[in-house]
Structures are given as C-alpha cells and as structure tokens.
Scaffold this active site. Sequence first.
Site, PDB file in Angstrom:
ATOM      1  N   GLY A 115       0.832  -1.199   0.000  1.00 48.30           N
ATOM      2  CA  GLY A 115       0.000   0.000   0.000  1.00 48.30           C
ATOM      3  C   GLY A 115       0.862   1.242   0.000  1.00 48.30           C
ATOM      4  N   CYS A 163       5.145  -6.314   1.642  1.00 51.61           N
ATOM      5  CA  CYS A 163       5.541  -4.898   1.653  1.00 51.61           C
ATOM      6  C   CYS A 163       4.835  -4.152   2.798  1.00 51.61           C
ATOM      7  CB  CYS A 163       5.283  -4.281   0.282  1.00 51.61           C
ATOM      8  SG  CYS A 163       6.211  -2.759   0.026  1.00 51.61           S
ATOM      9  N   TYR A 164       3.927  -3.217   2.499  1.00 54.77           N
ATOM     10  CA  TYR A 164       3.223  -2.527   3.590  1.00 54.77           C
ATOM     11  C   TYR A 164       2.530  -3.534   4.513  1.00 54.77           C
ATOM     12  CZ  TYR A 164       0.029   0.570   6.072  1.00 54.77           C
ATOM     13  OH  TYR A 164      -0.637   1.251   7.051  1.00 54.77           O
ATOM     14  N   HIS A 184       7.823  -7.858  -3.736  1.00 53.70           N
ATOM     15  CA  HIS A 184       6.500  -8.224  -4.272  1.00 53.70           C
ATOM     16  C   HIS A 184       6.572  -9.542  -5.045  1.00 53.70           C
ATOM     17  CE1 HIS A 184       4.227  -4.502  -3.392  1.00 53.70           C
ATOM     18  NE2 HIS A 184       5.444  -4.003  -3.312  1.00 53.70           N
ATOM     19  N   GLU A 231       4.120 -11.074  -6.302  1.00 53.53           N
ATOM     20  CA  GLU A 231       3.009 -11.184  -7.245  1.00 53.53           C
ATOM     21  C   GLU A 231       3.325 -10.646  -8.637  1.00 53.53           C
ATOM     22  OE1 GLU A 231       3.349  -9.223  -4.668  1.00 53.53           O
ATOM     23  OE2 GLU A 231       2.180  -7.376  -4.753  1.00 53.53           O
ATOM     24  N   ASP A 269     -17.705 -10.991 -22.784  1.00 48.70           N
ATOM     25  CA  ASP A 269     -18.310 -11.120 -21.456  1.00 48.70           C
ATOM     26  C   ASP A 269     -19.799 -11.447 -21.515  1.00 48.70           C
ATOM     27  OD1 ASP A 269     -15.795 -10.327 -20.847  1.00 48.70           O
ATOM     28  OD2 ASP A 269     -16.338  -8.279 -20.286  1.00 48.70           O
ATOM     29  N   LYS A 308     -10.809 -11.128 -16.640  1.00 47.83           N
ATOM     30  CA  LYS A 308     -11.069 -11.272 -18.080  1.00 47.83           C
ATOM     31  C   LYS A 308     -10.539 -12.597 -18.650  1.00 47.83           C
ATOM     32  CE  LYS A 308     -12.290  -9.173 -21.988  1.00 47.83           C
ATOM     33  NZ  LYS A 308     -13.508  -8.387 -22.152  1.00 47.83           N
TER      34      LYS A 308
END
Length: 516
Positions: free
Chosen positions: A55, A82-83, A172, A174, A230, A372
Amino acid sequence: MSERILIIDFGSQVTQLIARRVRESGVYSEIHPINKVSERSIRNFAPKAVILSGGPASVTDSGTPRAPDALFALGIPVLGICYGQQAMVEQLGGKVESSERREFGRAHVEVTDDCELFHGVWDKGGRQPVWMSHGDRVSEPPAGFRSVAASEGSPYAAIANDEKHFYGLQFHPEVVHTPHGGNLLRNFTHRVAGCKGDWTMARFKDVEIAKIREQVGDGRVICGLSGGVDSSVAAMLLFEAIGDRLICVFVDTGLLRLGEAEQVVEMFRGHYNIPLVHRDAAALFLRHLEGVGAPEKKRKIIGATFIDVFEEEAEKAGGADFLAQGTLYPDVIESVSFAGGPSATIKSHHNVGGLPERMSLRLVEPLRELFKDEVRELGRQLGLPETFVGRHPFPGPGLAIRIPGAITAEKLDVLRKADAIYLEEIRSAGLYDAIWQAFALLLPVRTVGVMGDARTYDYVCALRAVTSTDGMTADCYHFDNDFLARVAGRIVGEVKGINRVVYDVTSKPPATIEWE
Ligand code: XMP
C-alpha cells in the site's frame, strides 16, 4: 464451499495480481478493501489463510491502516507483503523505520535460511532476483520471527514465524519481475495453508450453473448481448442453466464492426440455438446522433437510446424477472483510496446500469468473481470457439467514438472497411494475440493526395494498437515499418474516401486508448 484465500487490500497498485497468482495456484481468492474488513467479516469469509497487500501509506505515520488485531489470533496463516509485512510487524510488537536506502525496481535477496515459502523454489545461500518498491523497512521483527532472506536495503526482506505460520516479504512476489514469486505464493497457499488447489474453471462452471438455477427458480432472465466476450459467456452459462427461460436481446446499434452483427446472430441462433431477439436499430441511433460532435454527448445519447430499445424489445418478448449482465471482478472491486476525493470522470462508460431499477429487474451476474482471462477460459469450457473468446475488447459506444466529431452512415462504412483490413493484416501477421486492442479511426480531417495522376482530397485514417493488462494503462504496440506501410497501402488503395494513414504512438496516460 471451495477453499478460499482472503486478500486484504491496503491500496497497492498490484493487489489484483496477488489474486491472479493465488487463483493460478488453483485456489479461489477475493480482495477486500481494508476499510471494509472487520474480525466478523474475516470469520464470515472463512479463509484458509489471509494475505495482506502492499500500500502507499507508511506505518510510521499515525492514522495509517492496520489489519484487525484479532486476525493474528484466529489461528490461520498470514502473509504480509511490503506494507502488509510492515503493518503485521508493527502490530505484533516489532519495529519499522523509514529507510534512507529506498529500493525501487529490480533488486536481489540473499536467501539466508530455509523456510516453507521457499521449499523447492529457493535454496539457502542462493541469490535471487526480486522486485522491490518501498521506502520503509522492518528494523526489528516481532518475537518468534526469524529472518530468512535479506537484501542490501532490507535486512528483513523475508521473515517467518513457523509456529504461527506468519510470513512477511518486503518484496513483491506477485509481479512478473519476481521470477519465482508465483511459486512462493503457491507454497503459501498449498504448503503453509494446506489448500488442495481444486478450484478449476470446469468446477466453477458446474457450481455457477447450480447457483443460477437456485437464484432464478422458475423465473425468466433477459440478457443484453453486445457481441463481446463477457456478455456472450454470461449468456452461454445461463442457457446451460435455465434453457429457453433465457431471452437474449441483441441491439444492433449500427456502430459495430464489419460483419459483427451477422456473426453474433449466426453464432447464437444458428450454432447454439439460443433464443435471440435481434433488433436492427441502426437508423434510430444514427438519427439520435445526427450532428452531435461532443464525445460525452455522443456517449450519453448512445447509452439512453440503447436502454430505450432494449426495454422495448424485452417487453415485446414477454418481460422477465431478472437481468443478466457480464460484470467482471475488476468492475466490482472497490479499491481503497487513501488520497481521498472523488476521481475525475474521464469518460462515461456505456452500460445498462439504469435498467434494473427502471424495469424492476433483479440482477444475475455470474461472472462477477472472474478476471477477463478467466472469463475467456470459461468461454472455452462452454465450447465457444477460440476466435471468439480471444477477441480484443470493443467499447459499448462502438465505432461512434472512433470517428471524432459528428458521425454519418457514409463515414461509418468507410471506417468499417479500413478497420477490417487492418485487423485482417494483424491476424495474418500472427500479431493479434500479442496486442491488447487494435483498431482504426476516421479523422474529421481531409488532406490532399495524388492517385493515378489525379488530385484527391480525402479523409485521414489513424491506426491504434496497444499492449495492456487491464486497459487502465497502455503502451503503443511497436509494429515494424514494413507492416505499417503494407496496411497503409491497402487501406488507401482499397477504401474509397481515405488517402492518408497515420499511426498513433501515444501511451495511456497521457492519452486514453479510445480517442473519445
Ligand atoms: P480508454 O479509452 O478509457 O479505454 O482508455 C479503456 C478500455 O475501455 C474500453 N472502453 C469502453 N468499454 N464501454 C465499454 O464497454 C465504454 O463506454 C468504453 N469506453 C472505452 C476501451 O475500448 C478500452 O479497452
């Protein structure tokens, strides 16, 4: 209920990627913004483990957000990133300091000890590339934690409390720039949290079909089909669930690409035998848009006309109790804003948001948990052809926002032809899947040219192609010059009304993907 991981969002730009990585490991995950999280909401969600995101705030400032203290007493594994790591450390009695040595971008960590997160991925003594983005750092971990990796700027780049199953990462995992990050997260969900990883699209499909049947009962569902991925996937899923109690309404606005309306009708009616109302409203849309040049006005007119036509057709088809929409997960997530203040409206997106209340319909949104590319995978599970599920996004207001200024039937025809040539060339060069979105625009500018010894005075066609992961930011796609020259040659040679082609090289920001 499937095994689930709760991701508490402290406002990082990349929180969605944590959810992606966790889902890729076969475990369902949801992101909940910190301002909506309480001990009760965590208990209700019943996660196998919790991940605290990064964050923008600093835990060294007062009033910055923290996870509910009760989280650390629930007996479930927690991973702070992280945060998220710093907040956990501070809440458990450790220390965080503002570091003079900030680390942004690529960095390396030394793996100083083994731990469950690293199992089979990183060995003790190794040096591994990671992606960092922080000013603060942990200066003293809480009791019970040991350091398992360190970087030059962060002596506690990774910490572990094996007994409580609490872990903290300064970097990170991710993002793709941490090459083994996905495996570290997989170790967290599988080895630490004990998930089996049985969340697959095939299973999602079966569960969702059962849920739709339960929600809808004997009711009728109406579904607005735009021809995009979609709404088509939502319609297919509903059809499997409730058969011909589903009515699809396809409003042809006349603002679609070449052959698009025919394709949708053929696919739904011809191939899948799904009940479909097809209303050709091109003339009506054109009449309402006549002489209108301002982008926002065009968008509003298209949205309102769409609702009118849809409502009319729905009524003719005998009405319904529910409205199905292809809302995706990124549309549902409420991200946290620490900066405060309303964000500026850049463009009014066309949707059918006004409909449910006006027609007293309840909503069915079977895709609201998916990203998506997960929707594309679900489409494949439902048997939709690859050429269809892999299509580039197309905006609701269609070609009307790709002709700056007032539109006419003639301009739409010219643009449709140029756009089809451009996409045909992109496909045959094998570039379609490497591009997020590619399209042609027709500019309201005429310039002089010379063709076959004669003077021409025709319109300019602009080409756009971008790479992106979510449409929020985008980079210009770099074609080679021969490719662009070939497309330009074909467009000018084959489309009457265009004598010049230009390529848009602007990124987003500062531009947007569409021109209006
Ligand atoms: P912009 O132009 O804002 O577009 O950079 C970001 C993405 O959104 C699409 N887009 C829309 N999609 N209704 C939609 O369903 C709309 O009104 C709309 N306007 C833009 C755009 O094509 C791009 O993928």
